[in-house]
Motif scaffolding. Structure first.
Motif, PDB file in Angstrom:
ATOM      1  N   LYS A   1       0.821  -1.210   0.000  1.00  0.00           N
ATOM      2  CA  LYS A   1       0.000   0.000   0.000  1.00  0.00           C
ATOM      3  C   LYS A   1       0.855   1.261   0.000  1.00  0.00           C
ATOM      4  N   LEU A   2       1.922   1.267   0.810  1.00  0.00           N
ATOM      5  CA  LEU A   2       2.803   2.431   0.883  1.00  0.00           C
ATOM      6  C   LEU A   2       3.460   2.708  -0.462  1.00  0.00           C
ATOM      7  N   THR A   3       3.805   1.664  -1.201  1.00  0.00           N
ATOM      8  CA  THR A   3       4.407   1.839  -2.526  1.00  0.00           C
ATOM      9  C   THR A   3       3.424   2.500  -3.489  1.00  0.00           C
ATOM     10  N   MET A   4       2.176   2.085  -3.452  1.00  0.00           N
ATOM     11  CA  MET A   4       1.155   2.677  -4.311  1.00  0.00           C
ATOM     12  C   MET A   4       0.949   4.151  -3.991  1.00  0.00           C
ATOM     13  N   VAL A   5       0.910   4.479  -2.712  1.00  0.00           N
ATOM     14  CA  VAL A   5       0.754   5.882  -2.310  1.00  0.00           C
ATOM     15  C   VAL A   5       1.947   6.702  -2.781  1.00  0.00           C
ATOM     16  N   ALA A   6       3.151   6.141  -2.653  1.00  0.00           N
ATOM     17  CA  ALA A   6       4.352   6.849  -3.085  1.00  0.00           C
ATOM     18  C   ALA A   6       4.346   7.074  -4.590  1.00  0.00           C
TER      19      ALA A   6
ATOM     20  N   GLU B   1      -3.965  28.608  -5.211  1.00  0.00           N
ATOM     21  CA  GLU B   1      -4.135  28.468  -3.763  1.00  0.00           C
ATOM     22  C   GLU B   1      -5.080  27.309  -3.429  1.00  0.00           C
ATOM     23  N   LEU B   2      -6.113  27.134  -4.264  1.00  0.00           N
ATOM     24  CA  LEU B   2      -7.035  26.016  -4.062  1.00  0.00           C
ATOM     25  C   LEU B   2      -6.329  24.682  -4.258  1.00  0.00           C
ATOM     26  N   LEU B   3      -5.453  24.628  -5.250  1.00  0.00           N
ATOM     27  CA  LEU B   3      -4.706  23.396  -5.514  1.00  0.00           C
ATOM     28  C   LEU B   3      -3.729  23.113  -4.378  1.00  0.00           C
ATOM     29  N   ALA B   4      -3.117  24.159  -3.838  1.00  0.00           N
ATOM     30  CA  ALA B   4      -2.202  23.980  -2.709  1.00  0.00           C
ATOM     31  C   ALA B   4      -2.951  23.487  -1.472  1.00  0.00           C
ATOM     32  N   ALA B   5      -4.133  24.040  -1.229  1.00  0.00           N
ATOM     33  CA  ALA B   5      -4.937  23.584  -0.099  1.00  0.00           C
ATOM     34  C   ALA B   5      -5.342  22.132  -0.271  1.00  0.00           C
ATOM     35  N   SER B   6      -5.680  21.761  -1.504  1.00  0.00           N
ATOM     36  CA  SER B   6      -6.023  20.373  -1.784  1.00  0.00           C
ATOM     37  C   SER B   6      -4.850  19.440  -1.511  1.00  0.00           C
ATOM     38  N   GLY B   7      -3.658  19.826  -1.970  1.00  0.00           N
ATOM     39  CA  GLY B   7      -2.478  19.013  -1.741  1.00  0.00           C
ATOM     40  C   GLY B   7      -2.156  18.841  -0.265  1.00  0.00           C
ATOM     41  N   ALA B   8      -2.312  19.925   0.512  1.00  0.00           N
ATOM     42  CA  ALA B   8      -2.047  19.831   1.950  1.00  0.00           C
ATOM     43  C   ALA B   8      -3.033  18.888   2.630  1.00  0.00           C
ATOM     44  N   ALA B   9      -4.298  18.959   2.231  1.00  0.00           N
ATOM     45  CA  ALA B   9      -5.311  18.079   2.825  1.00  0.00           C
ATOM     46  C   ALA B   9      -5.053  16.621   2.464  1.00  0.00           C
ATOM     47  N   PHE B  10      -4.689  16.363   1.209  1.00  0.00           N
ATOM     48  CA  PHE B  10      -4.377  14.985   0.798  1.00  0.00           C
ATOM     49  C   PHE B  10      -3.144  14.457   1.518  1.00  0.00           C
ATOM     50  N   ALA B  11      -2.160  15.319   1.721  1.00  0.00           N
ATOM     51  CA  ALA B  11      -0.944  14.896   2.424  1.00  0.00           C
ATOM     52  C   ALA B  11      -1.271  14.479   3.857  1.00  0.00           C
ATOM     53  N   LEU B  12      -2.105  15.275   4.530  1.00  0.00           N
ATOM     54  CA  LEU B  12      -2.502  14.927   5.897  1.00  0.00           C
ATOM     55  C   LEU B  12      -3.274  13.610   5.919  1.00  0.00           C
ATOM     56  N   SER B  13      -4.150  13.427   4.948  1.00  0.00           N
ATOM     57  CA  SER B  13      -4.932  12.185   4.891  1.00  0.00           C
ATOM     58  C   SER B  13      -4.036  10.969   4.705  1.00  0.00           C
ATOM     59  N   ASN B  14      -3.034  11.074   3.827  1.00  0.00           N
ATOM     60  CA  ASN B  14      -2.134   9.943   3.592  1.00  0.00           C
ATOM     61  C   ASN B  14      -1.250   9.654   4.800  1.00  0.00           C
ATOM     62  N   VAL B  15      -0.843  10.701   5.496  1.00  0.00           N
ATOM     63  CA  VAL B  15      -0.039  10.496   6.705  1.00  0.00           C
ATOM     64  C   VAL B  15      -0.846   9.733   7.756  1.00  0.00           C
TER      65      VAL B  15
ATOM     66  N   TRP C   1     -10.742   9.060  16.015  1.00  0.00           N
ATOM     67  CA  TRP C   1     -10.247  10.361  15.578  1.00  0.00           C
ATOM     68  C   TRP C   1      -9.281  10.227  14.401  1.00  0.00           C
ATOM     69  N   ARG C   2      -8.546   9.141  14.374  1.00  0.00           N
ATOM     70  CA  ARG C   2      -7.657   8.928  13.226  1.00  0.00           C
ATOM     71  C   ARG C   2      -8.470   8.781  11.941  1.00  0.00           C
ATOM     72  N   LEU C   3      -9.598   8.051  12.000  1.00  0.00           N
ATOM     73  CA  LEU C   3     -10.470   7.891  10.839  1.00  0.00           C
ATOM     74  C   LEU C   3     -11.109   9.217  10.452  1.00  0.00           C
ATOM     75  N   ILE C   4     -11.549   9.983  11.440  1.00  0.00           N
ATOM     76  CA  ILE C   4     -12.185  11.274  11.154  1.00  0.00           C
ATOM     77  C   ILE C   4     -11.201  12.219  10.461  1.00  0.00           C
ATOM     78  N   ILE C   5      -9.975  12.279  10.978  1.00  0.00           N
ATOM     79  CA  ILE C   5      -8.974  13.174  10.383  1.00  0.00           C
ATOM     80  C   ILE C   5      -8.569  12.673   9.002  1.00  0.00           C
ATOM     81  N   GLU C   6      -8.388  11.365   8.857  1.00  0.00           N
ATOM     82  CA  GLU C   6      -7.962  10.805   7.570  1.00  0.00           C
ATOM     83  C   GLU C   6      -9.006  11.045   6.490  1.00  0.00           C
ATOM     84  N   ASP C   7     -10.228  10.594   6.721  1.00  0.00           N
ATOM     85  CA  ASP C   7     -11.251  10.724   5.688  1.00  0.00           C
ATOM     86  C   ASP C   7     -11.788  12.144   5.578  1.00  0.00           C
ATOM     87  N   GLY C   8     -11.797  12.863   6.700  1.00  0.00           N
ATOM     88  CA  GLY C   8     -12.246  14.255   6.645  1.00  0.00           C
ATOM     89  C   GLY C   8     -11.308  15.126   5.839  1.00  0.00           C
TER      90      GLY C   8
END
Length: 238
Positions: free
Chosen positions: A107-112, A135-149, A161-168
């Motif tokens: 899974k980590l390889t696919m995300v990478a 700016e919208l694209l940058a905000a999107s990238g930051a949100a996706f990065a947090l979700s993947n982390v 809370w991990r699920l809420i933060i990830e999927d949210g």
């Protein structure tokens, strides 16, 4: 015919295969699993936002082609392709379930790999992206990065809370991506239309093949065009 041929192919698969009950493939997930009508609501809305993003980028590429903006056409057609891939990934759980199970790719390889593809696209498209509401694209990238982390690494011990933060955060990311795609498509369409309007209002310089200048009927009665026949004058009025 192309669309229906694809539909007939899928329905043939449903009818001929016996490994999975037909109702499992035809009915909604909520009905099959026996869940509530609101089960998976955020995921379903996210899929709609992915779809809007892909269609908007494809529309932007089409309008850019009409406006002869080859660079923008390449950038947004590629963006539509990658967003479509991410849409299928999220819809069918490819990176987290299908690919690791059937192909053995972690899974980590696919995300990478997905992250590298996005970075390569950004590096190649930086000039066109800079002309958009980035700016919208940058905000999107930051949100996706947090979700993947949150998805890959066990950052929190609290599963809820991990699920809420990830999927949210993923939901916020795809919403920002949809907003960027739609506004970009609208901006490109406006730019192409404005450019076409400017070109249409620019007077064409007179040349050897230009038509005789248009004159009013009163002027024509006072002084006919030299060397012009009556038919030529009428044709010019048209």
């Amino acid at each position: 015919m192309i669309a229906w041929s694809f539909g007939f192919f899928l329905m043939a698969v449903v009818v001929l295969q016996e490994a999975v009950p037909a109702e499992t493939l035809l009915l909604d997930r909520v009905v099959v699993s026996g869940g509530r009508w609101y089960s998976g609501m955020i995921t379903s809305l996210g899929i709609l936002a992915w779809t809007v993003s892909a269609v908007a980028c494809l529309s932007a590429a089409f309008v850019a082609k009409l406006g002869r903006r080859r660079g923008a056409q390449t950038v947004f057609s590629t963006a539509a392709l990658w967003i479509g891939v991410l849409l299928l990934d999220d819809l069918f759980l490819l990176h987290s379930n299908v690919v690791p199970r059937f192909l053995g790719v972690p899974k980590l390889t696919m995300v990478a790999l997905e992250a590298i593809a996005v970075v390569v696209w950004l590096a190649a498209s930086r000039r066109e992206v800079a002309r958009t509401r980035w700016e919208l694209l940058a905000a999107s990238g930051a949100a996706f990065a947090l979700s993947n982390v949150m998805d890959v690494f066990a950052v929190l011990d609290d599963d809820r809370w991990r699920l809420i933060i990830e999927d949210g955060s993923k939901f916020f990311g795809v919403l920002a991506l949809a907003a960027w795609s739609v506004t970009t498509a609208a901006d490109i369409a406006k730019s192409v239309v404005d450019r076409a309007a400017q070109v249409a209002t620019v007077p064409v310089a007179a040349g050897p093949s230009s038509l005789p200048p248009r004159v009013s009927p009163s002027t024509r009665r006072q002084k006919p065009l030299v060397g012009a026949t009556s038919n030529a004058a009428v044709g010019d009025d048209r």
